[in-house]
Write an enzyme that holds these catalytic residues in place. Sequence first.
Site, PDB file in Angstrom:
ATOM      1  N   SER A 111       1.031  -1.455  -0.192  1.00 12.05           N
ATOM      2  CA  SER A 111       0.249   0.109   0.554  1.00 12.05           C
ATOM      3  C   SER A 111       1.300   1.204   0.038  1.00 12.05           C
ATOM      4  O   SER A 111       2.192   1.041   0.549  1.00 12.05           O
ATOM      5  CB  SER A 111      -0.929  -0.195   1.516  1.00 12.05           C
ATOM      6  OG  SER A 111      -1.366   1.073   1.525  1.00 12.05           O
TER       7      SER A 111
ATOM      8  N   TYR B   8      -1.598  -0.894  10.291  1.00 15.55           N
ATOM      9  CA  TYR B   8      -2.151  -0.802   8.891  1.00 15.55           C
ATOM     10  C   TYR B   8      -0.929  -0.110   8.138  1.00 15.55           C
ATOM     11  O   TYR B   8       0.372  -1.113   7.316  1.00 15.55           O
ATOM     12  CB  TYR B   8      -3.345  -1.134   8.625  1.00 15.55           C
ATOM     13  CG  TYR B   8      -3.675  -0.677   7.150  1.00 15.55           C
ATOM     14  CD1 TYR B   8      -3.723  -1.519   6.624  1.00 15.55           C
ATOM     15  CD2 TYR B   8      -2.956   0.208   6.702  1.00 15.55           C
ATOM     16  CE1 TYR B   8      -4.183  -1.895   5.294  1.00 15.55           C
ATOM     17  CE2 TYR B   8      -2.905   0.120   4.638  1.00 15.55           C
ATOM     18  CZ  TYR B   8      -3.703  -1.326   4.588  1.00 15.55           C
ATOM     19  OH  TYR B   8      -4.023  -0.694   3.250  1.00 15.55           O
TER      20      TYR B   8
HETATM   21  N1  LIG Z   1      -9.098  -0.744  -0.845  1.00 15.04           N
HETATM   22  C1  LIG Z   1      -7.703  -0.345  -0.814  1.00 15.04           C
HETATM   23  O1  LIG Z   1      -7.964   1.712  -0.932  1.00 15.04           O
HETATM   24  C2  LIG Z   1      -6.514  -0.587  -0.941  1.00 15.04           C
HETATM   25  C3  LIG Z   1      -4.840   0.368  -0.947  1.00 15.04           C
HETATM   26  C4  LIG Z   1      -4.150  -0.056  -1.039  1.00 15.04           C
HETATM   27  C5  LIG Z   1      -4.050  -1.389  -0.085  1.00 15.04           C
HETATM   28  N2  LIG Z   1      -5.048  -2.129  -0.145  1.00 15.04           N
HETATM   29  C6  LIG Z   1      -4.722  -3.830  -0.127  1.00 15.04           C
HETATM   30  O2  LIG Z   1      -4.943  -4.715  -0.682  1.00 15.04           O
HETATM   31  C7  LIG Z   1      -5.813  -6.410  -0.604  1.00 15.04           C
HETATM   32  C8  LIG Z   1      -7.159  -6.314  -0.708  1.00 15.04           C
HETATM   33  O3  LIG Z   1      -7.930  -5.132   0.157  1.00 15.04           O
HETATM   34  P1  LIG Z   1      -9.205  -5.406  -0.526  1.00 15.04           P
HETATM   35  O4  LIG Z   1      -9.088  -3.700  -0.722  1.00 15.04           O
HETATM   36  O5  LIG Z   1      -9.841  -5.480  -1.765  1.00 15.04           O
HETATM   37  O6  LIG Z   1     -10.670  -5.583   0.304  1.00 15.04           O
HETATM   38  P2  LIG Z   1     -11.086  -6.365   0.898  1.00 15.04           P
HETATM   39  O7  LIG Z   1     -12.002  -6.454   1.892  1.00 15.04           O
HETATM   40  O8  LIG Z   1     -12.696  -5.991  -0.498  1.00 15.04           O
HETATM   41  O9  LIG Z   1     -11.229  -8.004   0.406  1.00 15.04           O
HETATM   42  C9  LIG Z   1     -10.361  -8.431   1.622  1.00 15.04           C
HETATM   43  C10 LIG Z   1     -10.485  -9.905   1.491  1.00 15.04           C
HETATM   44  O10 LIG Z   1      -9.758 -10.784   1.864  1.00 15.04           O
HETATM   45  C11 LIG Z   1     -10.218 -11.907   3.126  1.00 15.04           C
HETATM   46  N3  LIG Z   1      -9.459 -11.865   4.497  1.00 15.04           N
HETATM   47  C12 LIG Z   1      -9.575 -10.699   5.368  1.00 15.04           C
HETATM   48  N4  LIG Z   1      -8.645 -11.610   6.137  1.00 15.04           N
HETATM   49  C13 LIG Z   1      -8.344 -12.539   5.973  1.00 15.04           C
HETATM   50  C14 LIG Z   1      -8.026 -14.186   6.473  1.00 15.04           C
HETATM   51  N5  LIG Z   1      -7.492 -13.994   7.376  1.00 15.04           N
HETATM   52  N6  LIG Z   1      -7.772 -15.002   5.577  1.00 15.04           N
HETATM   53  C15 LIG Z   1      -8.016 -15.549   4.338  1.00 15.04           C
HETATM   54  N7  LIG Z   1      -8.066 -14.131   4.037  1.00 15.04           N
HETATM   55  C16 LIG Z   1      -8.507 -12.896   4.371  1.00 15.04           C
HETATM   56  C17 LIG Z   1     -11.279 -10.857   3.112  1.00 15.04           C
HETATM   57  O11 LIG Z   1     -12.529 -12.003   3.607  1.00 15.04           O
HETATM   58  C18 LIG Z   1     -11.656  -9.993   2.137  1.00 15.04           C
HETATM   59  O12 LIG Z   1     -12.025 -10.871   0.706  1.00 15.04           O
HETATM   60  C19 LIG Z   1      -5.461  -5.572   1.023  1.00 15.04           C
HETATM   61  O13 LIG Z   1      -4.231  -6.508   1.052  1.00 15.04           O
HETATM   62  C20 LIG Z   1      -5.785  -4.141   1.281  1.00 15.04           C
HETATM   63  O14 LIG Z   1      -4.437  -4.208   2.302  1.00 15.04           O
HETATM   64  C21 LIG Z   1      -6.462  -2.135  -0.981  1.00 15.04           C
END
Ligand SMILES: NC(=O)c1ccc[n+]([C@@H]2O[C@H](COP(=O)([O-])OP(=O)(O)OC[C@H]3O[C@@H](n4cnc5c(N)ncnc54)[C@H](O)[C@@H]3O)[C@@H](O)[C@H]2O)c1
Length: 254
Positions: free
Chosen positions: A143, A156
């Site tokens: 991120s 985070y």
């Molecule tokens: N959305 C943003 O703005 C953003 C920005 C930078 C980085 N990210 C990163 O992108 C990645 C995906 O995030 P997203 O925005 O798609 O979120 P999201 O919540 O839509 O998806 C995350 C997925 O991870 C799964 N998950 C959580 N804990 C888990 C576990 N213990 N075991 C297995 N699965 C698990 C959840 O069930 C979910 O389906 C993350 O690592 C997040 O930190 C997101």
Amino acid sequence: MQSFQDKVVAITGGGSGIGRETALAFACKGAKVSICDLNEGGGQETLRQIEALGAKGYFTRVDVRHEAEVQDWIRQTISQLGGLHSAVNNAGIDGAVAFTDEYPEESFDQVMDINVKGVWYGMKAQLAHMKNHGGGTIVNIASVAGFMSLPRLIAYVASKHAVIGMTRTAGVEYARFGIRVNAVCPSFTETPMVSHSLDYPGAVLNVEKMAQINPSKRIAQAYEIANAILYLCSDESSYINAHPLVIDGGLSVV
Ligand SMILES: NC(=O)c1ccc[n+]([C@@H]2O[C@H](COP(=O)([O-])OP(=O)(O)OC[C@H]3O[C@@H](n4cnc5c(N)ncnc54)[C@H](O)[C@@H]3O)[C@@H](O)[C@H]2O)c1
């Protein structure tokens, strides 16, 4: 971009957001796609969408905090889909939103267990196979919080700094086996997670405000992160290794 015909990719957290979008992008390019997620319903829905695109898929419920479950999922992926060429360690949570001196330890531990140890467990299983089978590509989801501050999200921020450090270390260690390990560093991206991080009592930011402070005047869409992940997994990025690729519309250099 190149085809991933008959290649096998494994994606953690494939049941939602960036993970689902990445799974579908790989499926569109001909890959066989294995996903895992803690959320059974989300994972089954992504599997349905992968198969609706005519691709072969595999889903199993996994908690990435448990190494044995991650190892078993990768073993099953290899036996069900016939190998492992690329992997995306994406599962993550944002955790509690609180100032540093009030941050709950339970949430700190949970964020580190999922975002840091979960990525490490994923890489352990994937690297062990790839180093004996001609190499591969791994992309970890970090991120912009991996090199910037995000007030009220100390766990985070710490976890994403760690993901970049692990990516650099593994990328250097495994290059000699023909394995490249990179990370993507998105800024705010429209997924269920972003609604959660901006939607808490006393929040001063919302999606519109995040869009306004970004030079591109919008937040990212999940497919824009997925496109970068596919590029880093493809031969088109063959000399990019141990690199955290920022995808933020220019936010971090304002
Ligand atoms: N959305 C943003 O703005 C953003 C920005 C930078 C980085 N990210 C990163 O992108 C990645 C995906 O995030 P997203 O925005 O798609 O979120 P999201 O919540 O839509 O998806 C995350 C997925 O991870 C799964 N998950 C959580 N804990 C888990 C576990 N213990 N075991 C297995 N699965 C698990 C959840 O069930 C979910 O389906 C993350 O690592 C997040 O930190 C997101």
